[in-house]
Write a protein that holds these residues in place. Structure first.
Motif, PDB file in Angstrom:
ATOM      1  N   MET A  61      47.973  35.395  41.174  1.00 30.06           N
ATOM      2  CA  MET A  61      46.370  36.406  41.779  1.00 30.06           C
ATOM      3  C   MET A  61      46.228  37.486  40.721  1.00 30.06           C
ATOM      4  SD  MET A  61      46.255  34.554  45.556  1.00 30.06           S
ATOM      5  CE  MET A  61      47.961  35.147  46.100  1.00 30.06           C
ATOM      6  N   ALA A  62      45.246  37.807  40.682  1.00 27.74           N
ATOM      7  CA  ALA A  62      44.536  39.389  40.712  1.00 27.74           C
ATOM      8  C   ALA A  62      43.478  39.386  40.758  1.00 27.74           C
ATOM      9  CB  ALA A  62      44.649  39.051  39.057  1.00 27.74           C
ATOM     10  N   LEU A  63      42.970  40.472  41.179  1.00 28.46           N
ATOM     11  CA  LEU A  63      41.796  40.910  41.118  1.00 28.46           C
ATOM     12  C   LEU A  63      40.790  40.673  39.766  1.00 28.46           C
ATOM     13  CD1 LEU A  63      41.323  43.551  44.039  1.00 28.46           C
ATOM     14  CD2 LEU A  63      41.088  41.334  44.025  1.00 28.46           C
ATOM     15  N   ASN A  64      38.968  40.215  40.601  1.00 26.97           N
ATOM     16  CA  ASN A  64      38.623  39.930  38.451  1.00 26.97           C
ATOM     17  C   ASN A  64      37.347  41.473  37.991  1.00 26.97           C
ATOM     18  OD1 ASN A  64      37.337  40.419  41.241  1.00 26.97           O
ATOM     19  ND2 ASN A  64      34.510  39.661  39.599  1.00 26.97           N
ATOM     20  N   ASP A  65      37.986  41.797  36.848  1.00 28.96           N
ATOM     21  CA  ASP A  65      36.872  42.665  35.905  1.00 28.96           C
ATOM     22  C   ASP A  65      35.988  41.772  35.225  1.00 28.96           C
ATOM     23  OD1 ASP A  65      38.624  41.070  34.301  1.00 28.96           O
ATOM     24  OD2 ASP A  65      40.080  42.741  34.110  1.00 28.96           O
TER      25      ASP A  65
ATOM     26  N   VAL B 255      50.228  56.270  42.011  1.00 26.68           N
ATOM     27  CA  VAL B 255      49.702  55.480  40.159  1.00 26.68           C
ATOM     28  C   VAL B 255      48.255  54.752  41.070  1.00 26.68           C
ATOM     29  CG1 VAL B 255      49.404  53.907  38.829  1.00 26.68           C
ATOM     30  CG2 VAL B 255      51.423  55.219  39.058  1.00 26.68           C
ATOM     31  N   THR B 256      47.012  55.176  41.497  1.00 26.79           N
ATOM     32  CA  THR B 256      45.773  54.863  41.910  1.00 26.79           C
ATOM     33  C   THR B 256      44.727  54.519  40.727  1.00 26.79           C
ATOM     34  OG1 THR B 256      43.860  55.147  43.138  1.00 26.79           O
ATOM     35  CG2 THR B 256      44.630  57.163  41.569  1.00 26.79           C
ATOM     36  N   GLY B 257      43.182  54.387  40.536  1.00 30.01           N
ATOM     37  CA  GLY B 257      42.732  53.357  39.601  1.00 30.01           C
ATOM     38  C   GLY B 257      42.274  52.292  40.125  1.00 30.01           C
ATOM     39  N   LEU B 258      40.954  52.160  39.295  1.00 29.07           N
ATOM     40  CA  LEU B 258      41.118  50.279  39.689  1.00 29.07           C
ATOM     41  C   LEU B 258      42.389  49.091  39.836  1.00 29.07           C
ATOM     42  CD1 LEU B 258      38.303  48.386  40.673  1.00 29.07           C
ATOM     43  CD2 LEU B 258      37.534  48.628  38.235  1.00 29.07           C
ATOM     44  N   THR B 259      42.604  49.356  38.265  1.00 30.64           N
ATOM     45  CA  THR B 259      43.978  48.482  38.462  1.00 30.64           C
ATOM     46  C   THR B 259      44.539  48.535  39.349  1.00 30.64           C
ATOM     47  OG1 THR B 259      43.812  49.338  35.813  1.00 30.64           O
ATOM     48  CG2 THR B 259      45.491  47.534  36.122  1.00 30.64           C
ATOM     49  N   ALA B 260      45.340  49.612  40.108  1.00 30.73           N
ATOM     50  CA  ALA B 260      46.586  50.093  40.850  1.00 30.73           C
ATOM     51  C   ALA B 260      45.422  49.995  41.941  1.00 30.73           C
ATOM     52  CB  ALA B 260      46.663  51.462  40.698  1.00 30.73           C
ATOM     53  N   VAL B 261      44.586  49.813  42.587  1.00 27.66           N
ATOM     54  CA  VAL B 261      44.124  49.404  43.251  1.00 27.66           C
ATOM     55  C   VAL B 261      44.036  48.118  43.384  1.00 27.66           C
ATOM     56  CG1 VAL B 261      41.785  49.274  45.013  1.00 27.66           C
ATOM     57  CG2 VAL B 261      42.879  51.282  43.923  1.00 27.66           C
ATOM     58  N   ASN B 262      43.862  46.907  42.377  1.00 27.29           N
ATOM     59  CA  ASN B 262      43.384  45.415  42.008  1.00 27.29           C
ATOM     60  C   ASN B 262      44.537  45.586  42.353  1.00 27.29           C
ATOM     61  OD1 ASN B 262      40.810  46.446  42.257  1.00 27.29           O
ATOM     62  ND2 ASN B 262      41.155  45.795  39.840  1.00 27.29           N
ATOM     63  N   ILE B 263      45.982  45.834  42.122  1.00 24.88           N
ATOM     64  CA  ILE B 263      47.432  45.406  42.552  1.00 24.88           C
ATOM     65  C   ILE B 263      47.630  45.850  43.495  1.00 24.88           C
ATOM     66  CG2 ILE B 263      49.876  46.409  41.685  1.00 24.88           C
ATOM     67  CD1 ILE B 263      48.212  46.691  38.884  1.00 24.88           C
TER      68      ILE B 263
ATOM     69  N   ALA C 229      46.680  43.928  28.887  1.00 21.17           N
ATOM     70  CA  ALA C 229      45.570  44.053  29.963  1.00 21.17           C
ATOM     71  C   ALA C 229      45.382  44.372  31.420  1.00 21.17           C
ATOM     72  CB  ALA C 229      45.027  42.551  29.507  1.00 21.17           C
ATOM     73  N   ALA C 230      44.879  44.688  31.841  1.00 23.83           N
ATOM     74  CA  ALA C 230      44.543  44.853  33.260  1.00 23.83           C
ATOM     75  C   ALA C 230      44.924  44.203  33.897  1.00 23.83           C
ATOM     76  CB  ALA C 230      42.990  45.469  33.613  1.00 23.83           C
ATOM     77  N   THR C 231      44.760  42.849  34.253  1.00 24.03           N
ATOM     78  CA  THR C 231      45.442  41.860  34.755  1.00 24.03           C
ATOM     79  C   THR C 231      46.397  41.492  34.540  1.00 24.03           C
ATOM     80  OG1 THR C 231      43.565  39.968  33.298  1.00 24.03           O
ATOM     81  CG2 THR C 231      43.049  41.257  35.569  1.00 24.03           C
ATOM     82  N   SER C 232      47.175  41.661  33.182  1.00 24.15           N
ATOM     83  CA  SER C 232      48.224  41.241  32.838  1.00 24.15           C
ATOM     84  C   SER C 232      49.157  41.596  34.081  1.00 24.15           C
ATOM     85  CB  SER C 232      48.721  41.497  31.592  1.00 24.15           C
ATOM     86  OG  SER C 232      48.442  42.733  31.747  1.00 24.15           O
TER      87      SER C 232
ATOM     88  N   THR D  92      41.201  31.222  30.760  1.00 23.94           N
ATOM     89  CA  THR D  92      42.242  30.971  31.585  1.00 23.94           C
ATOM     90  C   THR D  92      43.008  32.516  32.336  1.00 23.94           C
ATOM     91  OG1 THR D  92      43.801  30.688  30.199  1.00 23.94           O
ATOM     92  CG2 THR D  92      42.158  28.928  31.287  1.00 23.94           C
ATOM     93  N   GLY D  93      42.187  32.249  33.275  1.00 24.05           N
ATOM     94  CA  GLY D  93      43.254  33.672  33.879  1.00 24.05           C
ATOM     95  C   GLY D  93      43.316  33.548  35.241  1.00 24.05           C
ATOM     96  N   PRO D  94      44.666  34.534  36.260  1.00 26.66           N
ATOM     97  CA  PRO D  94      44.834  34.582  37.283  1.00 26.66           C
ATOM     98  C   PRO D  94      43.530  34.292  38.167  1.00 26.66           C
ATOM     99  CG  PRO D  94      45.554  36.487  36.197  1.00 26.66           C
ATOM    100  CD  PRO D  94      45.022  36.480  35.654  1.00 26.66           C
ATOM    101  N   ILE D  95      44.077  32.987  39.394  1.00 19.78           N
ATOM    102  CA  ILE D  95      43.638  33.322  40.463  1.00 19.78           C
ATOM    103  C   ILE D  95      42.620  34.520  40.919  1.00 19.78           C
ATOM    104  CG2 ILE D  95      42.476  32.106  42.728  1.00 19.78           C
ATOM    105  CD1 ILE D  95      42.583  30.043  39.969  1.00 19.78           C
ATOM    106  N   VAL D  96      41.886  34.625  41.402  1.00 16.11           N
ATOM    107  CA  VAL D  96      40.444  35.819  41.774  1.00 16.11           C
ATOM    108  C   VAL D  96      41.421  35.780  43.523  1.00 16.11           C
ATOM    109  CG1 VAL D  96      39.100  37.184  43.626  1.00 16.11           C
ATOM    110  CG2 VAL D  96      38.390  35.536  40.878  1.00 16.11           C
ATOM    111  N   SER D  97      42.605  37.274  43.616  1.00 12.54           N
ATOM    112  CA  SER D  97      43.125  37.819  44.827  1.00 12.54           C
ATOM    113  C   SER D  97      42.235  37.382  46.290  1.00 12.54           C
ATOM    114  CB  SER D  97      43.832  39.107  45.000  1.00 12.54           C
ATOM    115  OG  SER D  97      44.466  39.551  43.735  1.00 12.54           O
ATOM    116  N   LEU D  98      40.993  37.305  46.086  1.00 11.53           N
ATOM    117  CA  LEU D  98      40.496  37.202  47.225  1.00 11.53           C
ATOM    118  C   LEU D  98      40.135  35.648  47.766  1.00 11.53           C
ATOM    119  CD1 LEU D  98      37.453  39.762  47.710  1.00 11.53           C
ATOM    120  CD2 LEU D  98      39.203  39.426  49.103  1.00 11.53           C
ATOM    121  N   LEU D  99      40.068  35.359  47.030  1.00 12.85           N
ATOM    122  CA  LEU D  99      39.457  33.467  47.075  1.00 12.85           C
ATOM    123  C   LEU D  99      41.092  33.044  47.834  1.00 12.85           C
ATOM    124  CD1 LEU D  99      37.784  30.905  46.569  1.00 12.85           C
ATOM    125  CD2 LEU D  99      39.233  30.575  44.229  1.00 12.85           C
TER     126      LEU D  99
END
Length: 816
Positions: A389-393, A505-513, A475-478, A584-591
């Motif tokens: 799972m990962a948040l989408n970008d 550590v913050t920023g959009l990538t860290a928040v998503n993680i 990549a951010a979602t890797s 392809t990629g990880p499933i969106v975390s919220l889903l």
């Protein structure tokens, strides 16, 4: 409850004009209030307690000019083939565009590509980082217009200009999914009822209910900060469940009419029995959606509560406005001008429906059917073990969109990590040497293997908080970037011991993680809370230990199977061309967690609708297997229609270009299909057949403790039988001679033995010698007398109505 709802249904039926006027007044008042509401917010993810959120809070205090929670945009420039952006003409054009961005409304700062080192090694690609003073949803139309002008001006000069980031306005979403869903719902309802009036009522009341819910959510923004996605989910679920609930009550109303009851009486009985199931089905959905608030993410909380409110409105609409609309429709709802020959035969009681034949097949082969169903779903669920799972970008944006072009261009020029930069905050307020602490953190970051570039620290005015930028190679979602964030945070412990400074550590990538981690950790507790509360509700409804446990286990099986389908398509790439998935990629975390909340509620809807009718038959004396078949006879068609509508509505989202929307559409459609057709209509009857009477057993001590909510209407049935005692001799035979008469409310009173006048006018009396199906009606009445059920005196004779019956008709709120 059934008795109360019976009286409510009759009251709404008789006072239909008042009820409709009250609903219109409520809608008008809510609409007026919503017009001045501030509207929903961006729904930006805020995760209290996480390191990334603490860093954002610190930046807002120490670096107010940075607008840590403000929207951001990246304007990406690419030189024409064979040219460089560093050439005089191209550089002048880029600087002109940057200057234009700096003058844009709401902008707090723009980084110049040439002075900030934001030009690729090849010199052909560069980008400008634009920071806004406001959040994503508050970026004005004027600011968006400047973005569009910059793109047009750059392309006119020969440059390729694209936009990325959350400050960029998405392309207007297509309404094709909603239109397809409503269209399919209308077709399915017409096929189900064979009547335009019967099909139109669920749609009409559903639309009014959704309007009331959405306007109420908008009105609530006067007092609460709600995410913009709250309205979307409330609209989708409100429409879906409102159609389901109205469909169930209208179907029961028509059945009661066929059993010979006057329209007002039929409405009361329909609301008293089917309405009880609607109340408890709605409660399970509300519990599931409200449970999203326990996760601790504000956006999910607002989504869950807004959707739960929409479901509550759908229940109230079904219990009040729908009976009033039935009052206007009266006997006209029985006019089936669009019935096929087979449907007409079924109306006459000839032959068996497909649902009944299926139920008989399952009850004759329960072990084989159960084994095939469970093994099949288990095989489909195997890919779930590989779920990531990962948040989408912006990598999930549709191909050809400006966000996707910007993402791909940056990856080509700077590497994939530039699309997910990390913001490292050094809080040295408790350190003896803040500069040394920041320098130490800067050196540490430069030595990490997966760091492509590090920006030197910049300090706040007091010089005790430093900001360092780090660009990953991945990549951010890797998974590599996720591991990098964990590694940096791990080094923060050593930094604190050496210097006394804290590293975050913050920023959009860290928040998503952090959000993905929190969602993963909350999955099991959320399931436990939601399933536990729903089990209590189902225990009250069915007064059985087995039924709630079976319902919950079946739901879990359908959810893991759905996740298996999502992993196979979006993560592994199976059938991706069929669904239009380009990467392809990880499933969106919220889903997954939203899927659990939504589908659990809908699954319990089908469980209550189908099994409550089985319990009604069982309580009235049917054998367990016979009760299963009878439950399908009365509710199978309705549940099938509701599920087909749901699957069609959700499948419409597969037409969207964005991977996130596709995954939501496929996930919900697959889950409803598995749960309705495989679990509820296959596994459930097979298990109940195998268990027999044990399906309905309840320990005596628990039976004494639990309140009897009477969802099957047994108390109501006994009360009605007691009130229908008639001293007149053979009133039923007199009713047979009378045929159909006008009721006290002006509607034609249906007779169990007669049917309709040949002219189709429900208000025209039908003479006894012309009454179609007279013998069949007598046979039906004898059957009802034999089983002691609902042997009500049809009020078909003007002179044979019992005093108790007349009192009940005059005052349905009167207790016996």
């Amino acid at each position: 409850m059934a008795t109360f709802l019976y009286r409510l249904g009759r009251l709404a039926f008789r006072r239909r004009r008042l009820v409709v006027m009250l609903w219109v007044a409520v809608l008008a008042a809510i609409g007026i209030g919503a017009m001045s509401a501030p509207g929903t917010s961006s729904g930006a993810l805020s995760v209290p307690g996480t390191q990334s959120q603490r860093a954002i809070d610190l930046l807002q205090k120490e670096f107010p000019q940075a607008s840590a929670d403000g929207a951001t945009a990246r304007v990406v420039f690419e030189a024409p083939s064979g040219q460089k952006l560093t050439s005089a003409a191209n550089k002048a054009e880029v600087e002109s565009l940057v200057a234009k961005l700096e003058k844009s409304p709401q902008v707090s700062g723009v980084s110049d590509p040439f002075s900030s080192g934001l030009v690729s090694k090849s010199g052909s690609i560069a980008y400008a980082q634009v920071s806004y003073k406001v959040a994503e949803a508050d970026v004005s139309g004027a600011a968006h217009a400047v973005q569009t002008d910059v793109v047009a001006q750059g392309e006119k000069a020969g440059l390729k200009v694209s936009l990325g980031g959350n400050a960029v306005k998405d392309k207007a979403a297509s309404k094709a999914a909603e239109l397809i869903g409503v269209g399919v719902a209308a077709v399915v309802l017409v096929i189900t009822f064979g009547s335009m009036i019967a099909a139109g009522l669920p749609l009409l009341t559903a639309i009014l209910g959704v309007a009331a819910a959405v306007l109420s959510v908008t009105l609530a923004t006067h007092f609460f900060d709600l995410a913009s996605s709250s309205t979307t989910l409330a609209l989708m679920l409100g429409l879906a469940v409102a159609i389901d609930y109205a469909l169930f009550i209208v179907s029961r109303y028509r059945n009661e009419i066929r059993d010979g009851h006057e329209p007002e009486e039929a409405c009361g009985r329909a609301v008293g029995t089917a309405g009880s199931a609607v109340v408890f089905a709605g409660l399970t959905v509300i519990v599931a959606l409200s449970g999203l608030s326990v996760i601790g993410i504000a956006m999910l909380t607002s989504m869950g509560l807004a959707s739960a409110f929409a479901v509550a409105v759908a229940v109230v609409i079904a219990l009040t406005l729908l009976p009033a609309m039935l009052g206007f429709a009266g006997m006209r709802i029985m006019k089936g001008r669009m019935l096929t020959r087979r449907m007409k035969a079924l109306e006459r009681g000839e032959g068996e429906s497909t649902g009944v034949r299926w139920a008989r097949f399952v009850t004759r082969n329960p072990v084989k059917v159960l084994a095939v169903s469970v093994v099949g779903l288990a095989l489909v669920a195997i890919p779930t073990m590989s779920l990531k799972m990962a948040l989408n970008d912006d990598s999930g944006k549709p191909p050809g969109s400006t966000q996707r072009i910007a993402y791909d261009t940056l990856s080509k020029g700077f590497g994939p990590g530039f699309n997910g930069p990390l913001t490292v905050v050094v809080d040295a307020r408790d350190s003896d040497d803040p500069k040394a602490a920041a320098k130490s953190a800067y050196s540490m970051l430069g030595k990490l293997d997966d760091v492509a570039a590090v920006r030197p620290p910049s300090f706040n005015e007091s010089g005790d908080v430093a900001l360092i930028g780090a660009v990953p190679k991945s990549a951010a979602t890797s998974e590599a970037t996720k591991d990098l964030v964990g590694e940096i945070r791990g080094h923060g412990t050593a930094l604190h011991q050496d210097t006394g400074a804290d590293l975050m550590v913050t920023g959009l990538t860290a928040v998503n993680i952090d959000v993905s981690t929190k969602l993963s950790d909350a999955l099991v507790p959320y399931l436990a809370i939601v399933v536990g509360l729903a089990l209590v509700l189902l225990l009250l409804v069915f007064r059985s230990i087995v039924i709630p446990l079976k319902a919950a286990l079946g739901f879990l099986l359908s959810v893991v199977s759905t996740l298996g389908v999502l992993v196979a398509v979006f993560q592994w790439g199976w059938l991706k061309d069929l669904f239009g998935v380009d990467q392809t990629g990880p499933i969106v975390s919220l889903l997954p967690i939203v899927l659990i909340g939504v589908v659990f509620g809908l699954a319990m809807d089908y469980e209550v609708f189908l099994v409550s009718r089985m319990r009604e038959e069982y309580v009235h004396g049917a054998e367990p297997t016979q009760a299963v078949v009878q439950g399908f006879r009365h509710s199978g068609r309705v549940v099938t229609a509701a599920a087909v509508i749901m699957v069609s509505v959700f499948s419409g989202f597969l037409l969207d270009d964005e991977a996130l929307i596709k995954s939501i559409g496929l996930g919900l459609a697959t889950a409803v299909f598995f749960d309705a057709f495989v679990v509820r209509m296959t596994i459930v009857p097979a298990v109940m057949t195998l268990l027999g009477h044990r399906s309905w057993t309840l320990p005596k001590w628990l039976d004494r403790v639990l309140p009897n909510v009477d969802v099957e209407g047994e108390k109501l049935r006994r009360a009605l039988e007691a009130e229908q005692t008639d001293p007149a001799p053979e009133p039923v035979l007199a009713g047979v001679a009378a045929g159909v008469r006008a009721g006290s409310d002006g509607h034609g009173a249906a007779h169990a033995f007669t049917g309709f006048h040949a002219s189709g006018d429900p208000d025209t009396p039908v003479p006894a010698q012309r009454a179609a199906g007279k013998a069949r009606g007598l046979s039906r009445f004898k059957q009802r007398l034999a089983r002691g059920g609902e042997a009500t005196t049809p009020a078909d004779s003007a002179g044979s109505e019992a005093p108790a019956r007349r009192k009940l008709l005059k005052n349905p709120m009167r207790r016996s």
